[in-house]
Design a protein around this motif. Sequence first.
Motif, PDB file in Angstrom:
ATOM      1  N   ASP A  63       0.722  -1.004   0.258  1.00 31.42           N
ATOM      2  CA  ASP A  63       0.185   0.424   0.081  1.00 31.42           C
ATOM      3  C   ASP A  63       1.332   1.605   0.186  1.00 31.42           C
ATOM      4  O   ASP A  63       1.410   1.019   0.888  1.00 31.42           O
ATOM      5  CB  ASP A  63      -1.484   0.122   1.177  1.00 31.42           C
ATOM      6  CG  ASP A  63      -2.390   0.702   1.130  1.00 31.42           C
ATOM      7  OD1 ASP A  63      -1.903   2.393   0.919  1.00 31.42           O
ATOM      8  OD2 ASP A  63      -3.188   0.540   0.871  1.00 31.42           O
ATOM      9  N   LYS A 111      -3.080  -3.790 -11.065  1.00 26.07           N
ATOM     10  CA  LYS A 111      -3.411  -2.470  -9.069  1.00 26.07           C
ATOM     11  C   LYS A 111      -2.868  -2.698  -8.265  1.00 26.07           C
ATOM     12  O   LYS A 111      -1.846  -3.692  -8.200  1.00 26.07           O
ATOM     13  CB  LYS A 111      -4.996  -3.267  -8.725  1.00 26.07           C
ATOM     14  CG  LYS A 111      -6.042  -3.837 -10.145  1.00 26.07           C
ATOM     15  CD  LYS A 111      -6.059  -2.288 -10.220  1.00 26.07           C
ATOM     16  CE  LYS A 111      -7.431  -2.382 -11.500  1.00 26.07           C
ATOM     17  NZ  LYS A 111      -8.548  -1.080 -11.597  1.00 26.07           N
ATOM     18  N   LYS A 113      -2.804  -0.397  -4.496  1.00 24.57           N
ATOM     19  CA  LYS A 113      -3.415   0.169  -3.347  1.00 24.57           C
ATOM     20  C   LYS A 113      -2.864   1.484  -2.555  1.00 24.57           C
ATOM     21  O   LYS A 113      -0.916   1.299  -2.757  1.00 24.57           O
ATOM     22  CB  LYS A 113      -3.316  -0.847  -2.491  1.00 24.57           C
ATOM     23  CG  LYS A 113      -4.938  -2.125  -2.335  1.00 24.57           C
ATOM     24  CD  LYS A 113      -5.071  -2.724  -1.024  1.00 24.57           C
ATOM     25  CE  LYS A 113      -5.735  -4.340  -1.212  1.00 24.57           C
ATOM     26  NZ  LYS A 113      -6.866  -4.171  -2.232  1.00 24.57           N
ATOM     27  N   GLU A 117      -7.733   1.974  -1.389  1.00 22.95           N
ATOM     28  CA  GLU A 117      -8.223   2.059  -2.481  1.00 22.95           C
ATOM     29  C   GLU A 117      -7.480   1.058  -3.702  1.00 22.95           C
ATOM     30  O   GLU A 117      -6.567   1.503  -3.637  1.00 22.95           O
ATOM     31  CB  GLU A 117      -8.505   3.535  -2.181  1.00 22.95           C
ATOM     32  CG  GLU A 117      -9.575   3.853  -3.869  1.00 22.95           C
ATOM     33  CD  GLU A 117      -9.295   4.905  -3.340  1.00 22.95           C
ATOM     34  OE1 GLU A 117      -9.072   5.902  -4.201  1.00 22.95           O
ATOM     35  OE2 GLU A 117      -9.794   5.578  -2.504  1.00 22.95           O
ATOM     36  N   ASP A 118      -8.052   0.222  -3.994  1.00 21.66           N
ATOM     37  CA  ASP A 118      -7.491  -0.220  -5.501  1.00 21.66           C
ATOM     38  C   ASP A 118      -7.032   1.162  -6.703  1.00 21.66           C
ATOM     39  O   ASP A 118      -8.112   1.963  -7.180  1.00 21.66           O
ATOM     40  CB  ASP A 118      -8.347  -1.254  -6.119  1.00 21.66           C
ATOM     41  CG  ASP A 118      -8.225  -2.630  -5.380  1.00 21.66           C
ATOM     42  OD1 ASP A 118      -7.832  -2.685  -4.392  1.00 21.66           O
ATOM     43  OD2 ASP A 118      -8.995  -3.308  -5.585  1.00 21.66           O
ATOM     44  N   GLN A 119      -6.520   0.718  -7.446  1.00 20.38           N
ATOM     45  CA  GLN A 119      -6.189   1.630  -8.848  1.00 20.38           C
ATOM     46  C   GLN A 119      -5.353   1.437  -9.969  1.00 20.38           C
ATOM     47  O   GLN A 119      -4.458   0.603  -8.691  1.00 20.38           O
ATOM     48  CB  GLN A 119      -5.813   3.312  -8.015  1.00 20.38           C
ATOM     49  CG  GLN A 119      -4.528   3.274  -7.697  1.00 20.38           C
ATOM     50  CD  GLN A 119      -4.470   4.567  -6.977  1.00 20.38           C
ATOM     51  OE1 GLN A 119      -4.423   5.919  -7.313  1.00 20.38           O
ATOM     52  NE2 GLN A 119      -5.528   4.980  -5.917  1.00 20.38           N
ATOM     53  N   SER A 120      -5.184   1.437 -10.418  1.00 21.50           N
ATOM     54  CA  SER A 120      -4.622   0.782 -11.605  1.00 21.50           C
ATOM     55  C   SER A 120      -3.025   1.938 -11.490  1.00 21.50           C
ATOM     56  O   SER A 120      -3.379   2.950 -10.631  1.00 21.50           O
ATOM     57  CB  SER A 120      -4.831   1.414 -13.157  1.00 21.50           C
ATOM     58  OG  SER A 120      -5.055   2.602 -13.335  1.00 21.50           O
TER      59      SER A 120
END
Length: 173
Positions: A63, A111, A113, A117-120
Amino acid sequence: MDYLSLALKDMRALKKNGSKTIDRLNLDQLMHKPSTESNSLADIVKHLHGNMLSRWTDFLTADGEKDWRKREEEFQASFSSKEELFQLWEEGWELTLKTIENLNEEDLNKKIKIRGEDQSVVEAIQRQLVHYASHVGQMMYIGKMILNEEWESLSIPRGKSEEFLQMKLNQGR
């Protein structure tokens, strides 16, 4: 131009403008807060350093908000020298740029974090580009307020727009 090359180009441009701003000011000026609710340029550098170390350390596997980061303390900068401040600036940018340089096209859709929060990877890079641009803009503005008439433009100087345009157009001929 591929996305990673463009992101690196933009990151390097931000670093260059921030570095030029830092270079122009002495330690007292770097520590100056324009108002009680403002951050000093030193605060911004310390914040960017903390953000960069947190976001880009183990970028693909952990993360982006690390347990060891102390975000609130980033806005209480205290430096004994300009060199100490500049060392943090360079350390943050070195990690940022190296991490992006080591990415490849296959990494872009992975992906990651940030704060759970997941994001590319592309979204994460864009998030940081926008964040860094806002703070480098603040740095430049603070520098311009402090130096006033002594400030040298980092882009097109006031009153030189037409001259700059003609120079650019003539380069292509």
